[in-house]
Design a protein around this motif. Structure first.
Motif, PDB file in Angstrom:
ATOM      1  N   ILE A 160       0.829  -1.206   0.000  1.00 45.64           N
ATOM      2  CA  ILE A 160       0.000   0.000   0.000  1.00 45.64           C
ATOM      3  C   ILE A 160       0.862   1.255   0.000  1.00 45.64           C
ATOM      4  O   ILE A 160       0.523   2.262  -0.643  1.00 45.64           O
ATOM      5  N   THR A 161       2.023   1.198   0.664  1.00 50.38           N
ATOM      6  CA  THR A 161       2.934   2.346   0.662  1.00 50.38           C
ATOM      7  C   THR A 161       3.468   2.619  -0.734  1.00 50.38           C
ATOM      8  O   THR A 161       3.512   3.779  -1.188  1.00 50.38           O
ATOM      9  N   THR A 162       3.858   1.566  -1.442  1.00 50.77           N
ATOM     10  CA  THR A 162       4.374   1.736  -2.798  1.00 50.77           C
ATOM     11  C   THR A 162       3.292   2.281  -3.723  1.00 50.77           C
ATOM     12  O   THR A 162       3.562   3.146  -4.566  1.00 50.77           O
ATOM     13  N   GLY A 163       2.062   1.803  -3.554  1.00 51.12           N
ATOM     14  CA  GLY A 163       0.952   2.318  -4.361  1.00 51.12           C
ATOM     15  C   GLY A 163       0.727   3.803  -4.126  1.00 51.12           C
ATOM     16  O   GLY A 163       0.538   4.573  -5.073  1.00 51.12           O
ATOM     17  N   SER A 197      12.401   5.480  -5.449  1.00 46.03           N
ATOM     18  CA  SER A 197      11.520   5.142  -4.328  1.00 46.03           C
ATOM     19  C   SER A 197      11.503   3.641  -4.064  1.00 46.03           C
ATOM     20  O   SER A 197      11.522   3.202  -2.907  1.00 46.03           O
ATOM     21  N   LEU A 198      11.464   2.854  -5.124  1.00 44.99           N
ATOM     22  CA  LEU A 198      11.457   1.396  -4.976  1.00 44.99           C
ATOM     23  C   LEU A 198      12.708   0.921  -4.228  1.00 44.99           C
ATOM     24  O   LEU A 198      12.624   0.103  -3.301  1.00 44.99           O
ATOM     25  N   ILE A 199      13.861   1.452  -4.619  1.00 44.37           N
ATOM     26  CA  ILE A 199      15.115   1.040  -3.982  1.00 44.37           C
ATOM     27  C   ILE A 199      15.129   1.456  -2.522  1.00 44.37           C
ATOM     28  O   ILE A 199      15.515   0.671  -1.639  1.00 44.37           O
ATOM     29  N   TYR A 200      14.684   2.675  -2.240  1.00 42.15           N
ATOM     30  CA  TYR A 200      14.701   3.165  -0.864  1.00 42.15           C
ATOM     31  C   TYR A 200      13.726   2.392   0.031  1.00 42.15           C
ATOM     32  O   TYR A 200      14.001   2.160   1.207  1.00 42.15           O
ATOM     33  N   ILE A 201      12.592   1.978  -0.511  1.00 38.22           N
ATOM     34  CA  ILE A 201      11.654   1.177   0.279  1.00 38.22           C
ATOM     35  C   ILE A 201      12.283  -0.165   0.660  1.00 38.22           C
ATOM     36  O   ILE A 201      12.167  -0.623   1.804  1.00 38.22           O
ATOM     37  N   ILE A 202      12.959  -0.791  -0.290  1.00 40.10           N
ATOM     38  CA  ILE A 202      13.646  -2.056   0.000  1.00 40.10           C
ATOM     39  C   ILE A 202      14.690  -1.843   1.088  1.00 40.10           C
ATOM     40  O   ILE A 202      14.796  -2.635   2.043  1.00 40.10           O
ATOM     41  N   ASN A 238      22.712   0.069  -2.520  1.00 36.01           N
ATOM     42  CA  ASN A 238      23.422   1.347  -2.434  1.00 36.01           C
ATOM     43  C   ASN A 238      24.098   1.701  -3.748  1.00 36.01           C
ATOM     44  O   ASN A 238      24.064   2.858  -4.196  1.00 36.01           O
ATOM     45  N   PHE A 239      24.710   0.718  -4.392  1.00 36.90           N
ATOM     46  CA  PHE A 239      25.375   0.983  -5.667  1.00 36.90           C
ATOM     47  C   PHE A 239      24.365   1.323  -6.759  1.00 36.90           C
ATOM     48  O   PHE A 239      24.665   2.098  -7.680  1.00 36.90           O
ATOM     49  N   SER A 240      23.178   0.752  -6.668  1.00 34.50           N
ATOM     50  CA  SER A 240      22.125   1.092  -7.636  1.00 34.50           C
ATOM     51  C   SER A 240      21.715   2.552  -7.490  1.00 34.50           C
ATOM     52  O   SER A 240      21.511   3.259  -8.490  1.00 34.50           O
ATOM     53  N   ILE A 251      17.918   8.043   7.827  1.00 35.93           N
ATOM     54  CA  ILE A 251      18.641   8.784   6.789  1.00 35.93           C
ATOM     55  C   ILE A 251      17.717   9.028   5.600  1.00 35.93           C
ATOM     56  O   ILE A 251      17.657  10.134   5.050  1.00 35.93           O
ATOM     57  N   ILE A 252      16.964   8.006   5.207  1.00 36.32           N
ATOM     58  CA  ILE A 252      16.064   8.145   4.061  1.00 36.32           C
ATOM     59  C   ILE A 252      14.911   9.090   4.388  1.00 36.32           C
ATOM     60  O   ILE A 252      14.486   9.894   3.544  1.00 36.32           O
TER      61      ILE A 252
END
Length: 258
Positions: free
Chosen positions: A81-84, A107-112, A128-130, A238-239
């Protein structure tokens, strides 16, 4: 029409959220995230497609596995629901397609990262490298109207300052206390933020993330559930500070400089 589009964007985000749950579970244990069917994290049995629909299946099954009847972690529903919601907010606030795609991927990377750090106290280097890679790539995107730095040299300087700011804290803490205070995953996370926003963002993000972390852990310290040596996931703070800077950074700096 705007309502239909918004609904479809929300559903698209929830579907991506379902995939993020796979990443959050599998990345820390080095399992393939692309191949392999979804399975219950409790009984390890494969999940049928109709029990794997984002949001709907969790609610329909009352948050329990159909086969073993054990409770499915609420995190699965929260991530979807957060990603949506995040996809919907990005779609409603930006018109340029490249900006929408960039912010959605970031956003997808930060949620993970947030949920892996919360559950495992680690931030995988691959994530992090992504972030670092797309943070550098954004300097070459035309018509990219955001608060990110758009000059490659300033971006690189920001990445270096971001990394060194956490590395220095780790080094000094180890020299003074003789123990590891933070992980290099946090340093790499700050490097990505520096690459995105430039070195000017680093003091703000560090200060605000420290305040947020203190607010989070203070009740546990007062109740003696944690002590000053307890392991705390710092990545989510941090995020969170990064998001505040992205949204209100220019305004807050204007108040300080008045």
């Amino acid at each position: 029409m705007i309502f239909l589009n918004s609904f479809l964007i929300f559903i698209l985000g929830a579907c991506f959220g379902s995939f993020l749950n796979v990443c959050i579970y599998r990345l820390p244990i080095n399992k393939q995230i692309i191949s392999g069917r979804s399975f219950c994290p409790r009984c390890k049995k494969y999940i049928n497609w109709f029990d794997n629909l984002p949001l709907i299946s969790f609610l329909f099954l009352n948050g329990k596995c159909r086969k073993c009847k054990k409770v499915i972690p609420l995190r699965y529903f929260i991530v979807e629901i957060t990603t949506g919601i995040i996809f919907l907010l990005i779609y409603l606030n930006y018109n340029d397609l490249s900006t929408i795609i960039f912010l959605s991927v970031l956003s997808l990377i930060y949620i993970i990262i947030i949920f892996i750090d919360l559950e495992n106290f680690i931030i995988p280097d691959s994530l992090n490298f992504s972030v670092m890679a797309i943070a550098l790539f954004k300097n070459f995107l035309p018509n990219f109207n955001t608060s990110f730095i758009h000059e490659i040299n300033q971006s690189i300087i920001g990445g270096m300052v971001g990394y060194l700011s956490i590395w220095l804290i780790i080094y000094l803490y180890k020299v003074i206390k003789k123990i590891e205070g933070m992980g290099l995953g946090d340093a790499k996370l700050m490097a990505g933020i520096g690459l995105l926003f430039g070195w000017q963002s680093v003091p703000f993000v560090l200060f605000v993330s420290a305040i947020l972390g203190l607010i989070f852990v203070l009740p546990s310290l007062l109740n003696k559930q944690k002590n000053m040596r307890s392991e705390i996931p710092f990545g989510p703070f941090i995020i969170a500070a990064c998001l505040i800077y992205f949204t209100y950074g220019d305004f807050l700096y204007s108040l300080i400089l008045v």
